[in-house]
Design an enzyme around this catalytic site. Structure first.
Site: not given
Ligand code: PGA
Length: 276
Positions: A38, A40, A123, A125, A195, A201, A241
Site C-alpha cells: 500500500n 499510500k 482503510h 486512513e 490492520e 506506521g 508495521s
Molecule cells: P504500515 O502500513 O505497514 O506502514 O504500518 C500498513 C497499512 O496502512 O496498510
C-alpha cells in the site's frame, strides 16, 4: 463415503479402508498467499517507475500473489512498468458511480480500463481522515465486485478499543456491515486485511499471536455469516508495521494468508516479505 467411526457396528467397514484413508479430515483449502504493498500518498509517477524497476527481481515468486496498490496518478505508468512480471496492480480508492459530476473522483470502469485488478476499501486512513463510513464502504465492496475489481477490505481497531477489550466486537461489526448483501461466491474472492490502527506506521507490530487471534475470529465470523467453504476460501491479511524482520513469523500463522504493507513496500525489504 467412508466412515471414520470405530465402534463395533462399523468395524468391518473400517477394516476395508486402507490405513492412509482412515482419518478423513475436512480438507483445508490451500489459500494462495497475497502480499500487497500500500504505497499510500508516496511516489511521483517517475519515482513509481523507478521503484518498480528496483523491486522487479526481488519480488519474483510464482507461489504468491504480489500486488502494488498505488496512487491514482501512478496507475498507468506502473501498469506499464510491471507488464510481463508477476506483479498485479491495485488502486487505493475509487467512487461508487461510473461517471458524472464527482469532481476529483475516479471510477471503477476507469480503473479497470487502466489495468487495475485490486482495490483497497475501508482503510483506516480513509475511514478516519476522509470520513468514510461502513455504509459507503459496503457500497464500494459491492460496486468493486460488480465491476470486476477484487476488494482488499480493511478492518481494525483503535488503541482505545484494544485497551478497552472491545476490539473483537468492533471487528465483527465492521465486517458484518461491510459485507451486507455480498454473496458467498464474492466473499470467496475477497481479501480481508486486519490492520490494528495502533500498529499502522507506528513501528509497533501486533504480535503474531495477537494478529492470528483476530484473523481467526474473522474467519469464524465468515463461517457464521456464510458457510465453512466460504470461510476456508477467503484470504485474510495482516497489516501494520509488517517488515522484513517480522513477516515470516506473522505469515506462519494458520489464518494469516498474506500482508498489506505500507512503509516497507517502498523499499527492497518488500522483496524479503514476498519471499518470507
Ligand atoms: P504500515 O502500513 O505497514 O506502514 O504500518 C500498513 C497499512 O496502512 O496498510
Amino acid at each position: 463415503m467412508y466412515s471414520c467411526v470405530f465402534d463395533g457396528a462399523k468395524a468391518s467397514i473400517v477394516k476395508t479402508i486402507p490405513d492412509e484413508m482412515r482419518f478423513i479430515r475436512r480438507p483445508t483449502m490451500a489459500r494462495r498467499r497475497i502480499i500487497a504493498g500500500n504505497w499510500k500518498m508516496n511516489k511521483t509517477p517517475s519515482e513509481a517507475v523507478a521503484l518498480c524497476a528496483e523491486l522487479k527481481d526481488l519480488v519474483k515468486n510464482d507461489a504468491v500473489d504480489v500486488v502494488y496498490c498505488v496512487p491514482a496518478i501512478d496507475i498507468v505508468p506502473v501498469v506499464e512498468a510491471v507488464k510481463g512480471t508477476n506483479v498485479h496492480v491495485g488502486a487505493e480508492n475509487f467512487y461508487i458511480e461510473d461517471k458524472g459530476a464527482f469532481t476529483g473522483e475516479i471510477s471503477a470502469p476507469m480503473l479497470k480500463d487502466a489495468g487495475v485488478e485490486y482495490i483497497i476499501i475501508g482503510h483506516s486512513e480513509r475511514r478516519d481522515i476522509f470520513g468514510e463510513n461502513d455504509i459507503l464502504i459496503n457500497q464500494k465492496v459491492k460496486k468493486a465486485f460488480a465491476s470486476g475489481l477484487k476488494p482488499i477490505l480493511c478492518c481494525g481497531e483503535s488503541l482505545t478499543l484494544r485497551k478497552a477489550g472491545t476490539y473483537k466486537e468492533w471487528i465483527e461489526r465492521q465486517i458484518t456491515w461491510d459485507l451486507d448483501g455480498v454473496t458467498a461466491d464474492q466473499v470467496k474472492e475477497l481479501v480481508i486485511a486486519y490492520e490494528p490502527i495502533w500498529a499502522i506506521g507506528t513501528g509497533e507490530t501486533a504480535t503474531a499471536d495477537q494478529a492470528e487471534e483476530v484473523c481467526a475470529l474473522i474467519r469464524e465470523l465468515i463461517a457464521k455469516l456464510y458457510d465453512q467453504a466460504t470461510a476456508d476460501a477467503v484470504r485474510i491479511q495482516y497489516g501494520g508495521s509488517m517488515n522484513a524482520g517480522n513477516a515470516a513469523e506473522l505469515l506462519s500463522k494458520a489464518n494469516i494468508d498474506g500482508g498489506l504493507i505500507g512503509g516497507a513496500s517502498l523499499k527492497p525489504d518488500f522483496g524479503q516479505i514476498v519471499n518470507a
